[in-house]
Write a protein that holds these residues in place. Structure first.
Motif, PDB file in Angstrom:
ATOM      1  N   THR A  26      12.069 -24.829  76.592  1.00  0.00           N
ATOM      2  CA  THR A  26      11.884 -24.739  75.142  1.00  0.00           C
ATOM      3  C   THR A  26      10.962 -23.577  74.844  1.00  0.00           C
ATOM      4  OG1 THR A  26      11.264 -26.005  73.165  1.00  0.00           O
ATOM      5  CG2 THR A  26       9.888 -26.276  75.111  1.00  0.00           C
ATOM      6  N   GLU A  86       4.776 -23.362  72.325  1.00  0.00           N
ATOM      7  CA  GLU A  86       4.058 -23.544  71.071  1.00  0.00           C
ATOM      8  C   GLU A  86       3.112 -22.366  70.853  1.00  0.00           C
ATOM      9  OE1 GLU A  86       2.081 -26.328  74.126  1.00  0.00           O
ATOM     10  OE2 GLU A  86       4.044 -25.446  73.725  1.00  0.00           O
ATOM     11  N   SER A 103       5.407 -28.200  73.573  1.00  0.00           N
ATOM     12  CA  SER A 103       6.616 -27.998  72.777  1.00  0.00           C
ATOM     13  C   SER A 103       7.859 -28.594  73.435  1.00  0.00           C
ATOM     14  CB  SER A 103       6.833 -26.507  72.526  1.00  0.00           C
ATOM     15  OG  SER A 103       6.984 -25.816  73.752  1.00  0.00           O
ATOM     16  N   ASP A 105      12.151 -34.922  72.187  1.00  0.00           N
ATOM     17  CA  ASP A 105      11.746 -33.563  71.832  1.00  0.00           C
ATOM     18  C   ASP A 105      11.856 -33.275  70.339  1.00  0.00           C
ATOM     19  OD1 ASP A 105      14.463 -33.570  71.593  1.00  0.00           O
ATOM     20  OD2 ASP A 105      14.789 -31.696  72.685  1.00  0.00           O
ATOM     21  N   LYS A 135       7.241 -31.360  66.408  1.00  0.00           N
ATOM     22  CA  LYS A 135       6.891 -29.952  66.225  1.00  0.00           C
ATOM     23  C   LYS A 135       5.407 -29.785  66.526  1.00  0.00           C
ATOM     24  CE  LYS A 135       6.918 -26.184  62.838  1.00  0.00           C
ATOM     25  NZ  LYS A 135       7.225 -25.794  61.430  1.00  0.00           N
ATOM     26  N   ASN A 164       2.033 -27.203  66.501  1.00  0.00           N
ATOM     27  CA  ASN A 164       1.348 -25.988  66.074  1.00  0.00           C
ATOM     28  C   ASN A 164      -0.058 -26.380  65.641  1.00  0.00           C
ATOM     29  OD1 ASN A 164       0.543 -23.487  65.238  1.00  0.00           O
ATOM     30  ND2 ASN A 164       2.159 -23.207  63.718  1.00  0.00           N
TER      31      ASN A 164
END
Length: 539
Positions: free
Chosen positions: A235, A238, A265, A282, A285, A287
């Motif tokens: 993936t 992040e 992430s 998954d 999100k 951040n």
């Protein structure tokens, strides 16, 4: 000569055994005085501390034994200045204060900033606020990941998540030249997550330096060989991950049938003990400042995961551990939190407890419903909740407060369930450890503190000249504090500061230790090192 506090002070040499013997410096002030003279500490302040660290560090100047409190204790400033010996003791405290603030100014100069104290900001004087709660005989018990977990090291900080091994002894002395080292292993990737152990297997996570690849590894406890190593589904990494944190900071958890790991992430992955991927969640999100760090928790048939974030929505979810399907979710405000929850038995029911976003909250672990909330932590929480008899202990922030609270109740319990609160001194990253009525902490910059866990009263404070991110563990009355320099300090628990041994592996340690078969397992960013006990190796 320097004018301070409306008093013309002649700087005296800091070493004054006669006046210090007559009027001893308090524990916090004594550490402050030694820091002023320390080359290591000066380097730390002027070359290494972040501006956010300095914003908390300068407030250490307001110790319990400060010039004002000393004067008040001895009848007021006029009386103190009229007595030659009291005046010397008072001036010494003024001198320590001013020289410490001068050092802080040097630190701020690096950032071309005016220190807050030169802009009129005042720090709250150190101390502990204690409230008398109604008597109770409730002793809290931590819920284990699964029955039988107490015989293994299945999660962050062991069976209970409290760093207690239940062992009478672990190795006390070792060195980087292979002295008392059973084996070393270098799995692919780097990481700061802690190893976990089930039976004859060690599990850990790692990642490539850019976060593009994430791994779950299984090693042999006996010799460190790789049993299996799995690359998690790829993936995009992040954003905003700090180098010190990295992309593999969350510790996995196991119930002896499956290993569940949070990989930023990539989300949550679940493998069986043979390395087969059972499920992958998954849909989250990520951040947040510095990157991710909270670890998953196993409770009965649930995987509980809470991670506050300040740049996107926070996460509070429970999955079925067998299928990875969502069982419940709850909303949490945006915040900066990298803590790991615990579940404790309170009377006749269980409570899921998590500190973050300036609160400690209790949830029903079966449904995710919020039960109670208590204000007190700072906006940045990394340490996990510590269970101390009938209280829960929450430490937070950069040199922030430490609070003792009673679980239970309904709604906002800030005024009814807070037992005590220290003004500052709490660690930013390392989780404290509780043993026999005492709470031991090491902060990020090496100040070791012992508190009475029932009252928050300071018992002792001293310094280890090092930096710390790993959380301590205990065995046989000895506390193990691994440092960022790679030195593990072995400290005897008790009412005095007693360093038993210093063991240097020669590589930074940010991960908390694990235990397997009477051996100590330490992780540097690139290597797993198993320290083996040897006859006659004791304190």
């Amino acid at each position: 000569m320097k004018l301070s506090c409306s008093l013309l002070v002649v700087w005296l040499p800091l070493g004054q055994p006669d006046i210090d013997k007559q009027y001893p410096l308090g524990p916090q002030l004594s550490v402050l005085a030694r820091d002023i003279e320390s080359v290591q500490y000066r380097k730390l302040v002027t070359l290494e501390m972040l501006a956010t660290d300095l914003a908390a560090e300068w407030q250490r100047v307001e110790t319990e034994d400060n010039p004002q409190s000393f004067a008040e204790k001895h009848g007021g400033k006029e009386k103190v200045l009229a007595d030659p010996q009291l005046k010397r003791a008072y001036e010494r405290r003024v001198q320590i204060r001013e020289r410490f603030l001068d050092l802080m100014r040097e630190g701020y100069r690096r950032y071309k900033q005016t220190p807050p104290f030169d802009l009129g900001e005042k720090a709250e004087s150190a101390g502990t606020t204690t409230r008398k709660l109604a008597a109770t005989d409730t002793t809290l018990a931590v819920a284990l990941p699964t029955p039988g977990s107490e015989r293994h090291w299945p999660r962050f900080r062991g069976p209970s998540g409290q760093g207690l091994t239940g062992l009478d002894r672990l190795p006390v002395e070792w060195s980087k030249d292979s002295s008392n080292i059973a084996w070393r292993s270098k799995p692919a990737g780097l990481g700061n997550s802690s190893p976990i152990v089930w039976g004859d297997r060690v599990f850990l996570t790692s990642a490539s330096t850019d976060g593009a690849e994430r791994f779950v590894h299984c090693l042999s406890v006996q010799d460190g060989r790789t049993v299996w190593s799995k690359a998690a589904p790829a993936t995009a990494p992040e954003p905003g991950v700090r180098d010190k944190n990295g992309f593999a900071s969350a510790t996995p958890v196991t119930d002896g049938q499956r290993v569940i790991a949070f990989l930023g992430s990539c989300g949550l992955v679940c493998y069986d003990l043979g390395g087969t991927l059972l499920w992958h969640y998954d849909t989250m999100k990520f951040n947040t400042t510095h990157g991710t760090g909270s670890s998953p928790l196993l409770y009965k048939d649930l995987v509980i995961f809470i991670h506050d974030q300040n740049r996107t929505e926070s996460i509070c979810v429970a999955l079925d551990k067998n299928t990875g399907k969502v069982r419940w979710t709850n909303h949490r405000k945006r915040a900066m939190t990298w803590s790991t929850p615990v579940v404790v038995r309170v009377g006749d029911h269980d409570e899921l407890v998590f500190a973050g976003g300036e609160t400690v909250k209790g949830y029903d672990p079966a449904s995710g419903e919020e039960i109670w909330s208590l204000t007190g932590p700072t906006q940045e929480v990394v340490p996990t909740i510590v269970v101390a008899g009938g209280l829960l202990i929450s430490a937070s922030g950069r040199n922030g407060p430490t609070i003792g609270l009673r679980p239970g109740g309904k709604g906002d319990v800030s005024e009814t369930h807070l037992a005590w609160r220290t003004v500052r001194g709490g660690p930013h990253v390392p989780t404290p450890i509780y043993l026999d009525g005492r709470l031991y902490t090491i902060n990020d910059f090496g100040i070791a503190t012992c508190l009475d866990a029932a009252t928050g009263k300071l018992i002792w404070q001293d310094r280890l000249h090092d930096k710390f991110s790993a959380s301590p563990i205990e065995a046989g009355g000895l506390l193990y504090f691994p440092s960022e320099a790679g030195v593990t300090y072995v400290v005897r628990a008790g009412d005095t500061f007693d360093v038993v041994a210093e063991n240097d592996l020669g590589a930074p340690i940010l991960a908390s230790p694990a235990v397997a078969d009477g051996k100590l397992i330490l992780r540097t960013q690139a290597e797993i090192v198993c320290i083996g006990a040897s006859a006659g190796n004791g304190p």
